[in-house]
Design a protein around this motif. Structure first.
Motif, PDB file in Angstrom:
ATOM      1  N   ALA A  57     -83.159 -37.471 -58.996  1.00 47.82           N
ATOM      2  CA  ALA A  57     -83.121 -37.677 -57.589  1.00 47.82           C
ATOM      3  C   ALA A  57     -81.756 -38.935 -57.479  1.00 47.82           C
ATOM      4  N   GLN A  58     -80.952 -38.761 -56.481  1.00 49.04           N
ATOM      5  CA  GLN A  58     -79.822 -39.694 -56.105  1.00 49.04           C
ATOM      6  C   GLN A  58     -80.659 -41.201 -55.729  1.00 49.04           C
ATOM      7  N   ALA A  59     -80.008 -42.203 -55.991  1.00 46.59           N
ATOM      8  CA  ALA A  59     -80.826 -43.350 -55.710  1.00 46.59           C
ATOM      9  C   ALA A  59     -81.004 -43.604 -54.498  1.00 46.59           C
ATOM     10  N   GLY A  60     -80.246 -43.161 -53.530  1.00 45.46           N
ATOM     11  CA  GLY A  60     -80.763 -43.528 -52.135  1.00 45.46           C
ATOM     12  C   GLY A  60     -81.474 -42.572 -51.377  1.00 45.46           C
ATOM     13  N   THR A  61     -82.101 -41.653 -52.208  1.00 43.47           N
ATOM     14  CA  THR A  61     -82.891 -40.861 -51.617  1.00 43.47           C
ATOM     15  C   THR A  61     -84.334 -41.309 -51.138  1.00 43.47           C
ATOM     16  N   HIS A 155     -82.892 -55.572 -60.390  1.00 42.54           N
ATOM     17  CA  HIS A 155     -82.640 -55.789 -59.130  1.00 42.54           C
ATOM     18  C   HIS A 155     -80.912 -55.680 -58.772  1.00 42.54           C
ATOM     19  N   GLY A 156     -80.407 -54.799 -59.235  1.00 37.77           N
ATOM     20  CA  GLY A 156     -78.874 -54.518 -58.906  1.00 37.77           C
ATOM     21  C   GLY A 156     -78.006 -55.808 -59.459  1.00 37.77           C
ATOM     22  N   THR A 157     -78.458 -56.574 -60.539  1.00 38.76           N
ATOM     23  CA  THR A 157     -77.538 -57.617 -60.947  1.00 38.76           C
ATOM     24  C   THR A 157     -76.692 -57.149 -62.114  1.00 38.76           C
ATOM     25  N   LEU A 158     -77.087 -55.908 -62.850  1.00 40.09           N
ATOM     26  CA  LEU A 158     -76.519 -55.583 -63.948  1.00 40.09           C
ATOM     27  C   LEU A 158     -75.409 -54.072 -63.704  1.00 40.09           C
ATOM     28  N   GLY A 159     -75.510 -53.497 -62.342  1.00 38.19           N
ATOM     29  CA  GLY A 159     -74.981 -52.273 -62.173  1.00 38.19           C
ATOM     30  C   GLY A 159     -75.751 -51.710 -60.738  1.00 38.19           C
ATOM     31  N   VAL A 160     -75.145 -50.965 -60.121  1.00 38.97           N
ATOM     32  CA  VAL A 160     -75.676 -50.095 -58.984  1.00 38.97           C
ATOM     33  C   VAL A 160     -76.155 -48.749 -59.304  1.00 38.97           C
ATOM     34  N   LEU A 161     -77.292 -48.478 -59.256  1.00 39.72           N
ATOM     35  CA  LEU A 161     -77.858 -47.399 -59.546  1.00 39.72           C
ATOM     36  C   LEU A 161     -77.364 -46.151 -58.574  1.00 39.72           C
ATOM     37  N   THR A 162     -77.074 -44.935 -59.301  1.00 36.59           N
ATOM     38  CA  THR A 162     -76.487 -43.710 -58.534  1.00 36.59           C
ATOM     39  C   THR A 162     -77.480 -42.558 -58.720  1.00 36.59           C
ATOM     40  N   GLU A 163     -78.108 -42.471 -59.913  1.00 33.88           N
ATOM     41  CA  GLU A 163     -78.959 -41.465 -59.956  1.00 33.88           C
ATOM     42  C   GLU A 163     -80.047 -41.707 -60.898  1.00 33.88           C
ATOM     43  N   VAL A 164     -81.343 -41.222 -60.951  1.00 33.36           N
ATOM     44  CA  VAL A 164     -82.432 -41.439 -61.903  1.00 33.36           C
ATOM     45  C   VAL A 164     -83.192 -40.500 -62.121  1.00 33.36           C
ATOM     46  N   SER A 165     -83.540 -40.188 -63.372  1.00 35.39           N
ATOM     47  CA  SER A 165     -84.380 -39.233 -63.739  1.00 35.39           C
ATOM     48  C   SER A 165     -85.770 -39.598 -64.039  1.00 35.39           C
ATOM     49  N   LEU A 166     -86.874 -38.933 -63.585  1.00 38.32           N
ATOM     50  CA  LEU A 166     -88.177 -39.308 -63.647  1.00 38.32           C
ATOM     51  C   LEU A 166     -89.082 -38.308 -64.407  1.00 38.32           C
ATOM     52  N   LYS A 167     -90.080 -38.907 -64.948  1.00 40.71           N
ATOM     53  CA  LYS A 167     -91.090 -37.830 -65.300  1.00 40.71           C
ATOM     54  C   LYS A 167     -92.196 -38.104 -64.184  1.00 40.71           C
ATOM     55  N   VAL A 168     -92.872 -36.973 -63.879  1.00 43.17           N
ATOM     56  CA  VAL A 168     -93.965 -37.018 -62.775  1.00 43.17           C
ATOM     57  C   VAL A 168     -95.181 -36.514 -63.380  1.00 43.17           C
ATOM     58  N   LEU A 169     -96.154 -36.619 -62.634  1.00 44.89           N
ATOM     59  CA  LEU A 169     -97.629 -36.129 -63.235  1.00 44.89           C
ATOM     60  C   LEU A 169     -98.449 -35.421 -62.310  1.00 44.89           C
ATOM     61  N   PRO A 170     -99.170 -34.283 -62.542  1.00 48.07           N
ATOM     62  CA  PRO A 170    -100.159 -33.577 -61.754  1.00 48.07           C
ATOM     63  C   PRO A 170    -100.990 -34.656 -61.134  1.00 48.07           C
ATOM     64  N   LYS A 171    -101.278 -34.313 -59.738  1.00 48.73           N
ATOM     65  CA  LYS A 171    -102.073 -34.904 -58.833  1.00 48.73           C
ATOM     66  C   LYS A 171    -103.601 -34.553 -59.082  1.00 48.73           C
ATOM     67  N   PRO A 172    -104.434 -35.414 -59.394  1.00 47.88           N
ATOM     68  CA  PRO A 172    -105.801 -35.099 -59.800  1.00 47.88           C
ATOM     69  C   PRO A 172    -106.501 -34.310 -58.598  1.00 47.88           C
ATOM     70  N   GLU A 173    -107.496 -33.686 -59.181  1.00 46.17           N
ATOM     71  CA  GLU A 173    -108.236 -33.048 -58.242  1.00 46.17           C
ATOM     72  C   GLU A 173    -109.046 -34.074 -57.261  1.00 46.17           C
TER      73      GLU A 173
END
Length: 374
Positions: A57-61, A155-173
């Motif tokens: 996702a792009q960072a501002g999503t 907290h944005g002190t090293l760089g401005v995030l533009t895109e992140v890649s994430l691992k997601v998980l199944p929602k439990p039953e």
């Protein structure tokens, strides 16, 4: 400034001739210093592969957009990020970039891990306007320096995030919450430690000295397959035999109760300062008791089995004593108090020196959120 592309972010930073205040959705109320650079124009989900449990996702999503996409596939973000708007009385829209930049992690952190633990890759622009890419879209990524983890919580002190890649998980039953009523703080921390040390895969352990009915309640959450949840809930209920114990098994009610913990709802709309304190769980009751003896405490919420304490105090009171073995961050306060007290916990001199060195490498001009974390 509200760029709509990574290239535009890079150009704006490269041309900046003074401090930049980096803002995502504007929900956490940081004081702006210098020109405002908003990332909300960087929005969208260019890749979501439910089969590989991967999302880019792009960072501002908006966070809500990401959660809706995951919900449609029976999946979720494991790290349960809180919504600060109720606590801070702020507006705006939480964004995924803001969540990652602050490493926002909710009650499930004790079992699943923090936001940084699900971050596979990042793209960001450093303080010279250079585009940097690190990590990838799989968990086994060991090439080069782990800038992915470095960016989470910066907290944005090293760089401005533009895109992140994430691992997601199944929602439990299913989900259930075992509630133990009437425990004092020390007994509650002991009870949570017992639950977390059990084989029953607890995904949340919190204590409210004053619950919705004004009485103490200790909450233990379990999630998973329906039969397994029912079995483990029964075992935990038996573990606390002799106490006033109930089990909530309606998933919507369980979710609502943990949203109250996640978003610290007990402190919404009140007038005190709010501190986020990390300590060794066994030290938590004594720390709070010392504050109570000073007359500083208005409200308290224990999360992470006692390892995280939310404390509401009288305005203007610094709760960080000399020799304090923990970490306290000022989350909510008046403008006057924010000017007088450091928001973040002071770093030991050797760590502060390392921090300055890292920032010098990524932001040699010192223009990205200057002074925010110092």
């Amino acid at each position: 400034m509200r760029p709509t592309s990574e290239a535009a972010v890079a150009e704006m930073i490269a041309r900046a001739d003074g401090p930049l205040s980096i803002r995502g959705g504007g929900t956490r109320g940081f004081d702006a210093l210098g020109t405002l650079l908003e990332t909300g124009g960087l929005s969208g989900i260019p890749l979501y592969d439910p089969g590989s449990l991967t999302l880019v996702a792009q960072a501002g999503t908006p966070l809500a957009e990401i959660e809706a996409a995951l919900e449609a596939e029976g999946q979720r973000l494991a790290f349960e990020p809180m919504d600060h708007r109720g606590l801070l009385g702020s507006t705006g829209v939480p964004t995924i970039g803001g969540v990652i930049a602050a490493n926002i992690s909710g009650p499930r952190r004790i079992q699943a891990g923090a936001a940084r633990d699900f971050l596979l890759g990042v793209r960001f622009v450093d303080g010279l306007g250079r585009v940097v890419k690190n990590g990838g879209r799989v968990m086994k990524n060991v090439t080069g320096y782990d800038l992915v983890k470095l960016m989470a919580g910066s907290h944005g002190t090293l760089g401005v995030l533009t895109e992140v890649s994430l691992k997601v998980l199944p929602k439990p039953e299913a989900a259930a919450c075992v509630r133990v009523k009437g425990l004092g703080d020390a007994d509650a921390v002991t009870a949570m430690a017992r639950a977390l040390g059990s084989p029953f895969d607890v995904t949340g352990a919190a204590h409210m000295p004053a619950g919705m009915d004004g009485n103490p309640v200790t909450m233990i959450r379990i999630e998973g397959f329906e039969g397994s949840v029912a079995y483990r809930a029964g075992k935990l209920q038996a573990m606390f035999g002799g106490q006033d114990v109930t089990v909530e098994s309606d998933s919507e009610q369980v979710a609502a109760g943990w949203h109250r913990v996640r978003d610290v709802e007990a402190m919404h709309g009140s007038g005190g300062d709010v501190w986020r304190v990390s300590v060794k769980p066994s030290d938590a009751p004594a720390f709070v008791d010392a504050l109570r003896q000073r007359g500083a405490v208005k409200r308290v919420l224990y999360d992470w089995g006692g390892g995280l304490i939310w404390v509401e105090t009288e305005p203007g009171d610094d709760i960080r004593p000399s020799g304090f073995k923990g970490h306290a961050t000022l989350i909510r306060a008046s403008a006057d108090t924010r000017q007088r007290l450091a928001r973040f916990h002071p770093e030991p001199a050797p760590v502060a020196a390392l921090t300055r060195g890292v920032r010098q490498k990524f932001d040699p001009r010192g223009i990205l959120n200057p002074g925010l974390m110092s």
